[in-house]
Enzyme design. Structure first.
Site, PDB file in Angstrom:
ATOM      1  CE1 TYR A 127      13.156  18.715 -43.218  1.00  0.00           C
ATOM      2  CE2 TYR A 127      13.785  19.775 -45.276  1.00  0.00           C
ATOM      3  CZ  TYR A 127      13.061  18.829 -44.596  1.00  0.00           C
ATOM      4  OH  TYR A 127      12.247  17.978 -45.289  1.00  0.00           O
TER       5      TYR A 127
ATOM      6  CD  GLU B  88      11.477  15.374 -43.227  1.00  0.00           C
ATOM      7  OE1 GLU B  88      10.961  14.541 -42.459  1.00  0.00           O
ATOM      8  OE2 GLU B  88      10.865  16.321 -43.719  1.00  0.00           O
TER       9      GLU B  88
END
Lengths: 401, 290
Positions: free
Chosen positions: A120, A209
């Site tokens: 991530y 993101e």
């Protein structure tokens, strides 16, 4: 302001970040054709384009869309059309959309990339430092990053970046070690983080993101997903990005409010709020909840100086069918109370006032504003204090039942 | 005494010729504020509202000896106006402008690191020392001189707190709006530290809201103080409303410490009296000031 995955990927690829080959489709046939253009053989990825993360873990409200989530892996070209048909026009619910979900108007068809490892990667502004802050986390650990943050905050590495120069070599090395990435990926990781940082600063982003980043056997990094949000206050210098605004993502009243320069939001309750500040609206919603009521919507007219826009804004609340009572709480400073009073009278004379209305004014031009309301002989109540105004409205609403 | 400004503070208005700036500068002058000059680039030599206008804050300070400035400039001019004010050696800079890009405020914070300037705002109602000086857009008629310091992260709740102080039959030493934006120039501690040293201030009201960890930082600071004055704290906003307005990744950075209850608990544990409703404030103040 948010944009779609495919738009974010287009922006990021301009900054040297690798993304899988892909294209947007609006119909099942288009999806099938695109898949053929991307590669002769599957599998492909087909991804619902709504403004939300966690789409793979979401579900569709309609039966026709099947039981799978909003992101699907497809093996044959024929099934591409079938999956696209299921998703298009259906409503996808994720942990980020709320229970009403969002209708999928387009899908993104993408090549499937074989990867060795994923992680991530996010970039946000930490208001305390303040600094653009890089967040990384081994996403094999758990897909839901929020849960990781709540249960095991140590699994996330936070790195404050220099506004001008981005990450230092030492910071990149630290990220590499934290994620246990192969040593041969250092150069690619540096390029990836630099690209994200430049994309962030250049475009006045508030959040990027990439969940997940895929790492190939050869140590190459690829953005398998992408999400970007931008600072609304800075859009005056980014006309290109402003144009990416997808109006179908907004409810109509919100769009109108934005046009007048105001903020608007909806909740599940029955009280319509008109205020001139976020603090007062939060405090009023807290107060309503303490009394077992909730807001249906709020309109924040902070900074309003245009009488017509204020009246149009008030009309948005007066004509909202879910509103069973209206509370107007204005603490005049920059915004003068009389403008609100004039707005109330103008919109009520146009659309009628069919629900209880309680008004509270304080501050600049308060007496003048009250005078306007009294003269209008509208069936409204004027209160002088915050909690009293809430109590007055709830009493009127209960009487009406 | 008071903090930041008083009736003798020489103040300039950056962007003075604008409509809103003129409206509020005139009100401030009528209130007795010692506004000595204005700044609007390209309008040097003009006289506006009875004071001279200069091209830059540097010139205005050279001519008038001003030490404070209130900014009403357009959002895109905040960085350059701040640079000008810092170069002029301004001690207090209050930025009323709203919708300032966050990135620009990060640049401003960088500039402030090497300066003596105290930057308040942006997106703030300003600073007011009742009966003496008003910088900004406060509805001045609800204020009265007294011994309660007010510092707030929410503009509208600042007014609410001031009304509650009035209800308690008390007044304010100085009222400071920190600004409603994500990145602001000053936080609670910067201001409360001055209130703690100010003879006039007997107690402080601190208004918090969601986002960041300002309240937690305040709690830490207050615990470490040797000599304390009473602080009454109020935090607005619930978790779902916060999630509604703020994105996903932003939550992560605060590591889940985002509910108003977390903030209230932190304040209470540090010995700060916290209230659940802002309209409880007047009763608590009466108790403290007995």
């Amino acid at each position: 302001m948010n944009i779609h995955e495919y738009q974010a990927k287009q922006i990021l690829s301009k900054y040297g970040i690798k993304v899988p080959k892909g294209k947007v489709a609006y119909t099942p046939l288009e999806a099938k054709t695109i898949a053929g253009e991307i590669s002769l053989k599957g599998p492909w990825m087909i991804k619902s384009q709504i403004h939300s993360g966690a789409r793979n873990k979401g579900y569709f409200l309609e039966k026709k869309a099947g039981k799978d989530g909003g992101i699907r892996q497809v093996k044959t070209r024929r099934s591409i059309a079938k999956e696209a048909d299921e998703m298009l026009g259906s409503t996808l619910v994720t942990v980020q959309t709320g229970h009403k979900g969002k209708v999928v108007h387009k899908v993104y068809v993408e090549e499937y990339v074989k990867i060795d490892q994923t992680f991530y990667c996010g970039m946000v502004i930490d208001r305390m430092t303040p600094a653009i802050t890089l967040l990384v986390c081994d996403s094999n650990f758990d897909d839901d990053i929020i849960r990781v943050a709540l249960s095991s905050p140590d699994k996330i590495l936070r790195t404050a970046l220099n506004l001008e120069n981005g990450a230092t070599v030492a910071q990149v090395r630290n990220v590499l070690n934290f994620l246990n990435l192969p040593a041969n990926s250092f150069k690619n990781l540096k390029k990836f983080i630099d690209g994200l940082h430049k994309a962030f600063v250049d475009n006045d982003a508030t959040m990027i993101e990439v969940n997940p980043v895929g790492v190939t056997k050869r140590g190459e990094l690829m953005a398998l997903d992408a999400k970007m949000s931008f600072d609304d206050s800075a859009m005056f210098r980014h006309k290109d990005i402003s144009m990416l605004r997808d109006e179908s993502e907004y409810i109509e009243r919100k769009l109108k409010a934005l046009k007048y320069g105001f903020n608007y939001g909806e909740f599940d309750g029955s009280v319509g709020l008109i205020v001139n500040g976020d603090g007062i609206s939060l405090a009023l919603i807290d107060l309503l909840r303490q009394k077992d009521f909730d807001a249906a919507c709020f309109l924040n007219v902070k900074g309003g100086v245009d009488k017509d826009k204020i009246a149009a804004g008030i009309k948005l609340i007066m004509t909202n069918p879910r509103v069973e009572g209206i509370l107007i709480n204005i603490l005049g400073g920059f915004l003068r109370c009389n403008l609100i009073a004039e707005g109330i009278v103008a919109s009520a004379s146009e659309v009628g006032l069919n629900v209880p209305l309680v008004v509270r004014f304080e501050g600049i031009n308060k007496e003048y504003a009250k005078e306007i309301l009294v003269k209008s002989s509208l069936p409204l109540k004027i209160s002088d204090e915050m909690e009293t105004s809430v109590n007055d409205l709830l009493e009127l609403m209960r009487e009406g039942d | 005494m008071s903090i930041l400004i008083n009736k003798n503070t020489k103040i300039i208005v950056q962007g003075i010729t604008g409509t809103q700036a003129s409206f509020h500068a005139r009100r401030s002058m009528e209130y007795g504020t010692n506004i000595v000059a204005g700044v609007t680039p390209g309008k040097s030599g003009l006289s506006h509202l009875g004071v001279p206008v200069f091209n830059t804050a540097v010139e205005a300070v050279k001519e008038t000896g001003a030490t404070a400035s209130v900014m009403f400039v357009p959002a895109k001019a905040v960085v350059s106006a701040t640079k000008d004010a810092i170069a002029a050696g301004m001690e207090t800079l209050v930025c009323i402008t709203d919708k300032v890009p966050i990135k620009d405020m990060m640049y401003v914070r960088e500039m402030l690191k090497d300066s003596k300037t105290r930057f308040i705002g942006p997106n703030t109602p300003g600073v007011i020392t009742p009966g003496e000086a008003r910088m900004g857009i406060f509805p001045e008629n609800i204020h009265q001189p007294g011994n309660i310091g007010v510092v707030s992260r929410s503009s509208t709740l600042t007014y609410e707190a001031v009304l509650e102080i009035k209800r308690a039959g008390l007044g304010q030493s100085t009222v400071v709006g920190l600004g409603d934006d994500m990145v602001v120039g000053s936080d609670f501690i910067d201001i409360i530290d001055q209130f703690m040293k100010d003879d006039e201030t007997k107690a402080v009201v601190a208004i918090g809201t969601l986002g960041g960890r300002y309240e937690e930082k305040l709690a830490e600071y207050y615990s470490g103080l040797k000599e304390k004055k009473h602080i009454i704290g109020f935090v607005a906003g619930n978790n779902s409303a916060y999630r509604y307005n703020v994105g996903y990744a932003g939550d992560i950075i605060t590591r889940g410490h985002i509910t108003m209850q977390d903030k209230r608990d932190a304040l209470s544990e540090a010995g700060i009296l916290t209230i659940n409703r802002i309209n409880y404030l007047h009763e608590e103040l009466k108790n403290i000031m007995k």
